[in-house]
Structure formats: structure tokens, C-alpha cells
Design an enzyme around this catalytic site. Structure first.
Site, PDB file in Angstrom:
ATOM      1  N   PRO A   2      -4.414 -11.022  -3.731  1.00 28.24           N
ATOM      2  CA  PRO A   2      -4.943 -11.400  -2.934  1.00 28.24           C
ATOM      3  C   PRO A   2      -5.257 -10.816  -1.323  1.00 28.24           C
ATOM      4  CG  PRO A   2      -3.226 -12.208  -3.834  1.00 28.24           C
ATOM      5  CD  PRO A   2      -3.903 -11.381  -4.559  1.00 28.24           C
ATOM      6  N   GLU A   3      -6.689 -11.467  -0.622  1.00 33.88           N
ATOM      7  CA  GLU A   3      -6.760 -10.263   0.641  1.00 33.88           C
ATOM      8  C   GLU A   3      -6.709 -11.458   1.248  1.00 33.88           C
ATOM      9  OE1 GLU A   3      -8.869  -6.955   0.737  1.00 33.88           O
ATOM     10  OE2 GLU A   3      -9.020  -6.525  -1.428  1.00 33.88           O
TER      11      GLU A   3
END
Ligand SMILES: [Zn+2]
Length: 273
Positions: A2-3
Site C-alpha cells: 500500500p502506498e
């Protein structure tokens, strides 16, 4: 992994179910993930109200009157709001119970984190993990002048300076490659040699790239409630990221891939100088 956009989409998804709600319990099914969970978490949070949710870099924040719960999704974590009675699956490690519902954290690889910052310990910005973070790329503090000023003595390539996160936070590998393409800047260019004019293009490109990702994610991950809601990370179409050898969407030149500091960078040698 996840960014920033995934974390922001998650925050927007869970916010209506948490903001203003009273925590009734915290259920921990193991001692911790990347770091131990605070052992007194149930006592700390039960009976306390979540004032609001926030985000700093890739940390999701649950704000309480007496402190802040920091949640990091690590490599593989995700959060959903579910019926609290739904039996946990194998990788469901912690529930923040809010009435009939639970904010449930699933993390197969266990690089995530749940940490408590007590208000008595001062401003969250002084927290060990937060104080090293650069400015938020979607907020007003992020501007071309800041990028220009803070890179004057940086000889490292711009791609690596973006990834370092000490100037601007949350521009990870995907979004750094994509933003540099949009701005027409070669990822190998020394950060200290880029003009203010080109940083103006880069700042706009970073904002546009992240905003587009959040919008795409928002439409993919509409439902954070219930088991049927999708909880994976969203897919997007990229200009250059992970498109080695494929034609540039602007000029048709083959997209190139190089290694910079152990990370892959993707770019078009014709569009990016
Ligand atoms: Zn091109």
C-alpha cells in the site's frame, strides 16, 4: 505494497464508520506485528471516543482526546469495517470494536504496525516515526519553491530524492516514476541541477498523479463495510511503471527500466530529459 493513495482511500472509506464513535473494546489476537501492540490498548481505548481520522504519510491516524492511534499497513495490510461478530480469518490480527462493528486489520506478512502516541508525550509531529517525514504532497506546504530550495545541495538522482521521503512524503516507487514521466524529467537527473521551472512541473505532476490514484481507488474500493467489500489494492493503468519494453503512450518509444538504489525506475528516454 500500500502506498499513500491506498492509505488515503482506506481512511476515506473507514472515516464515516469511525469518526465520533465510541470504542467499546480492542481485541488483539497476537502480541504484535512489526512491533508489539501496546499491551494496555484495550484499557487505553475502551470507552473513549474517536474524534476524527487522519493520515500522515502512510500512517492512518485515529485521533482521541488523550492521544493518537497510529496504524501502518506495512507490506500487505488492509483494514475493513465489519460486523464485530464475524469470525476472524487467519490473518485478522486486531479489531478496534466500535459498537456493533469492528475495524479489523488483516496483515498476512505482518509488517504492519499499531502504535499509541499519548497526548502527554507532546505533539504527534515529534513522534520518532513522524518527525523524519517530509511535507504532505497533497497539502499547501508542498510547493515548487520547497522542492527547489531543499534540493540545492543534493547530488543524488531526483527519483531517489523523492523516494527518500525527507522532503516530500508518500511518493513511493510507482508514483515517483509516474510523476517524473508527467513532468518530463529523467529519473537520473541530479536533484540539485533541476530548475525551479521544472520543479513547478514536477510538483503539479506529483499532485495530479496522487489525486488520480486516489480517485481511481475511491471508485474501485467503494465498500469498506461488510465482507463482500473488496479489500485488495487497486489497479491502474500507468504511463511507464512496470511497462518495460512497451511503447510510450505519448511518443511510442520503448519504455526503459533501470535500477536506482535497488529499486526499479521506468522512463521514456525521449519524453524525459
Ligand atoms: Zn515517450
Amino acid at each position: 505494497m500500500p502506498e499513500l493513495p491506498e492509505v488515503e482511500v482506506t481512511r476515506r472509506g473507514v472515516e464515516p464508520h469511525l469518526s465520533g464513535k465510541l470504542v467499546t473494546d480492542v481485541i488483539m489476537r497476537r502480541a504484535g506485528l512489526r512491533w508489539p501492540f501496546p499491551t494496555n490498548l484495550p484499557a487505553l481505548l475502551a470507552g473513549r471516543r474517536i474524534l476524527t481520522t487522519g493520515r500522515r504519510g502512510k500512517y492512518l491516524l485515529l485521533q482521541f482526546e488523550h492521544g493518537t492511534l497510529l496504524i501502518h499497513l506495512g507490506m500487505s495490510g488492509h483494514l475493513r469495517v465489519l460486523d464485530k461478530n464475524l469470525p476472524p480469518a487467519k490473518h485478522d490480527h486486531i479489531d478496534i470494536v466500535v459498537g456493533e462493528f469492528a475495524l479489523r486489520m488483516t496483515d498476512p506478512r505482518r509488517f504492519g504496525a499499531v502504535l499509541w502516541h499519548d497526548a502527554a508525550d507532546g505533539d504527534l509531529e515529534e513522534h520518532l516515526l513522524i518527525r523524519q517525514l517530509g511535507v504532505e504532497p497533497l497539502e499547501a506546504g508542498f510547493n515548487p519553491e520547497l522542492l527547489y530550495k531543499l534540493t540545492r545541495n543534493r547530488s543524488a538522482p531526483i527519483k531517489q530524492v523523492l523516494l527518500a521521503g525527507d522532503i516530500v512524503v508518500g511518493v513511493g516507487n510507482i508514483y515517483a516514476s509516474e510523476s517524473l514521466f508527467r513532468a518530463g524529467i529523467n529519473p537520473k537527473t541530479q536533484a540539485g541541477r533541476i530548475s525551479l521551472k521544472r520543479y513547478t512541473l514536477l510538483e503539479a505532476a506529483i499532485r495530479a498523479t496522487l489525486a488520480a490514484a486516489i480517485e481511481a481507488g475511491g471508485s474501485t474500493l467503494k465498500d469498506f463495510m461488510g465482507v463482500d467489500g473488496q479489500s485488495g489494492y487497486f489497479q491502474q493503468s500507468y504511463f511507464v511503471y512496470d511497462r518495460t519494453g512497451e511503447p510510450c503512450r505519448v511518443c511510442g518509444e520503448a519504455v526503459r527500466q533501470i535500477k536506482q538504489g535497488q529499486r526499479s525506475s521506468f522512463y521514456c528516454a525521449k519524453c524525459q530529459k
